[in-house]
Design a protein around this motif. Structure first.
Motif, PDB file in Angstrom:
ATOM      1  N   LEU A 238       0.805  -1.225   0.000  1.00 36.65           N
ATOM      2  CA  LEU A 238       0.000   0.000   0.000  1.00 36.65           C
ATOM      3  C   LEU A 238       0.836   1.272   0.000  1.00 36.65           C
ATOM      4  CD1 LEU A 238      -2.701  -1.029   2.638  1.00 36.65           C
ATOM      5  CD2 LEU A 238      -2.942  -1.008   0.141  1.00 36.65           C
ATOM      6  N   LEU A 239       2.137   1.153   0.133  1.00 39.92           N
ATOM      7  CA  LEU A 239       3.016   2.311   0.281  1.00 39.92           C
ATOM      8  C   LEU A 239       2.763   3.425  -0.737  1.00 39.92           C
ATOM      9  CD1 LEU A 239       5.256   3.581   1.930  1.00 39.92           C
ATOM     10  CD2 LEU A 239       6.911   2.380   0.519  1.00 39.92           C
ATOM     11  N   PRO A 240       2.621   3.150  -2.024  1.00 44.60           N
ATOM     12  CA  PRO A 240       2.399   4.254  -2.973  1.00 44.60           C
ATOM     13  C   PRO A 240       1.095   5.025  -2.758  1.00 44.60           C
ATOM     14  CG  PRO A 240       3.058   2.255  -4.137  1.00 44.60           C
ATOM     15  CD  PRO A 240       2.781   1.864  -2.709  1.00 44.60           C
ATOM     16  N   TRP A 241       0.137   4.450  -2.040  1.00 43.38           N
ATOM     17  CA  TRP A 241      -1.173   5.066  -1.866  1.00 43.38           C
ATOM     18  C   TRP A 241      -1.460   5.496  -0.429  1.00 43.38           C
ATOM     19  CZ3 TRP A 241      -0.478   0.448  -4.531  1.00 43.38           C
ATOM     20  CH2 TRP A 241      -0.587   0.544  -5.915  1.00 43.38           C
ATOM     21  N   LEU A 242      -0.546   5.293   0.498  1.00 45.18           N
ATOM     22  CA  LEU A 242      -0.841   5.538   1.912  1.00 45.18           C
ATOM     23  C   LEU A 242      -1.305   6.960   2.205  1.00 45.18           C
ATOM     24  CD1 LEU A 242       1.820   3.525   3.930  1.00 45.18           C
ATOM     25  CD2 LEU A 242      -0.604   3.035   3.613  1.00 45.18           C
ATOM     26  N   ASP A 243      -0.826   7.929   1.453  1.00 46.35           N
ATOM     27  CA  ASP A 243      -1.238   9.313   1.714  1.00 46.35           C
ATOM     28  C   ASP A 243      -2.646   9.609   1.206  1.00 46.35           C
ATOM     29  OD1 ASP A 243      -0.458   9.096  -0.952  1.00 46.35           O
ATOM     30  OD2 ASP A 243       0.329  11.138  -1.048  1.00 46.35           O
TER      31      ASP A 243
ATOM     32  N   ARG B  50       6.949   2.808  10.489  1.00 43.52           N
ATOM     33  CA  ARG B  50       7.901   2.707   9.380  1.00 43.52           C
ATOM     34  C   ARG B  50       7.381   3.269   8.070  1.00 43.52           C
ATOM     35  NH1 ARG B  50      10.331  -3.211  10.639  1.00 43.52           N
ATOM     36  NH2 ARG B  50      11.224  -2.671  12.655  1.00 43.52           N
ATOM     37  N   LEU B  51       6.078   3.093   7.818  1.00 42.19           N
ATOM     38  CA  LEU B  51       5.530   3.531   6.535  1.00 42.19           C
ATOM     39  C   LEU B  51       4.843   4.891   6.619  1.00 42.19           C
ATOM     40  CD1 LEU B  51       4.094   0.113   5.254  1.00 42.19           C
ATOM     41  CD2 LEU B  51       6.347   1.130   4.828  1.00 42.19           C
ATOM     42  N   GLY B  52       4.617   5.389   7.831  1.00 45.47           N
ATOM     43  CA  GLY B  52       4.091   6.739   8.020  1.00 45.47           C
ATOM     44  C   GLY B  52       2.609   6.928   7.738  1.00 45.47           C
ATOM     45  N   PHE B  53       1.803   5.878   7.841  1.00 47.16           N
ATOM     46  CA  PHE B  53       0.363   6.014   7.608  1.00 47.16           C
ATOM     47  C   PHE B  53      -0.250   6.908   8.684  1.00 47.16           C
ATOM     48  CE2 PHE B  53      -4.049   4.346   8.160  1.00 47.16           C
ATOM     49  CZ  PHE B  53      -4.560   4.840   6.973  1.00 47.16           C
ATOM     50  N   GLU B  54      -1.019   7.911   8.255  1.00 47.55           N
ATOM     51  CA  GLU B  54      -1.603   8.874   9.187  1.00 47.55           C
ATOM     52  C   GLU B  54      -3.124   8.799   9.283  1.00 47.55           C
ATOM     53  OE1 GLU B  54      -0.106  12.732   8.219  1.00 47.55           O
ATOM     54  OE2 GLU B  54       1.951  12.164   8.659  1.00 47.55           O
ATOM     55  N   GLY B  55      -3.758   7.939   8.485  1.00 46.11           N
ATOM     56  CA  GLY B  55      -5.212   7.823   8.504  1.00 46.11           C
ATOM     57  C   GLY B  55      -5.702   6.988   9.679  1.00 46.11           C
TER      58      GLY B  55
END
Length: 163
Positions: A65-70, A97-102
């Protein structure tokens, strides 16, 4: 989603009306506030993913999911059993690590005794089992604001935080 506890402005509360629903795999229409399995979500074109959440099972790799996490509002992590802790690792990976903020939601076999540990791994909402009381489960978050190990909430372990 019923029986939901969510952190709003750093305060845990029972949410009466949550618009998010885990989609039935047989449903052909994709609507806003639907939580789709990773496989179903990946099949959608980028424009159709807007407004959809993602459901990760314990065997799913969150890094895809990294490319879409934002752009993802909600990721739900599945606890098929209270004895299966792989979603704790997925949550920590997504946050630290991946920085998901949702919104990171625990779903499945979610019980009161797990909530404090789930919070420290990065969960921001909890869909408590339907046969349990969300109001009672809310008490599972009280009194456990400090843990010894480092966490998403406290990146430094307790022995380093003591002065």
């Amino acid at each position: 989603m019923n029986n939901l506890i969510k952190f709003v402005n750093e305060e845990a509360m029972v949410v009466e009306r949550d618009p998010w629903k885990i989609e039935d795999e047989n449903d052909s229409a994709v609507a806003d506030y639907r939580i789709l399995s990773l496989a179903r979500w990946q099949m959608l074109p980028d424009t159709a993913r807007v407004g959809a959440g993602v459901l990760l099972h314990p065997d799913d790799d969150p890094e895809v999911l990294l490319p879409w996490l934002d752009r993802i509002e909600l990721i739900a992590l599945t606890f098929p059993s209270f004895r299966d802790g792989r979603a704790y690792t997925q949550a920590y990976l997504l946050r630290a690590r991946l920085g998901f903020e949702g919104d990171l939601r625990a779903v499945g076999d979610v019980l009161r005794d797990q909530l404090a540990a789930m919070r420290h791994c990065g969960f921001s909402s909890f869909a408590v089992r339907d046969d349990r009381s969300a109001e009672d489960a809310l008490k599972g978050l009280a009194g456990f604001d400090q843990i010894y190990a480092r966490s998403v909430l406290s990146p430094e372990p307790l022995f380093r935080r003591r002065g």
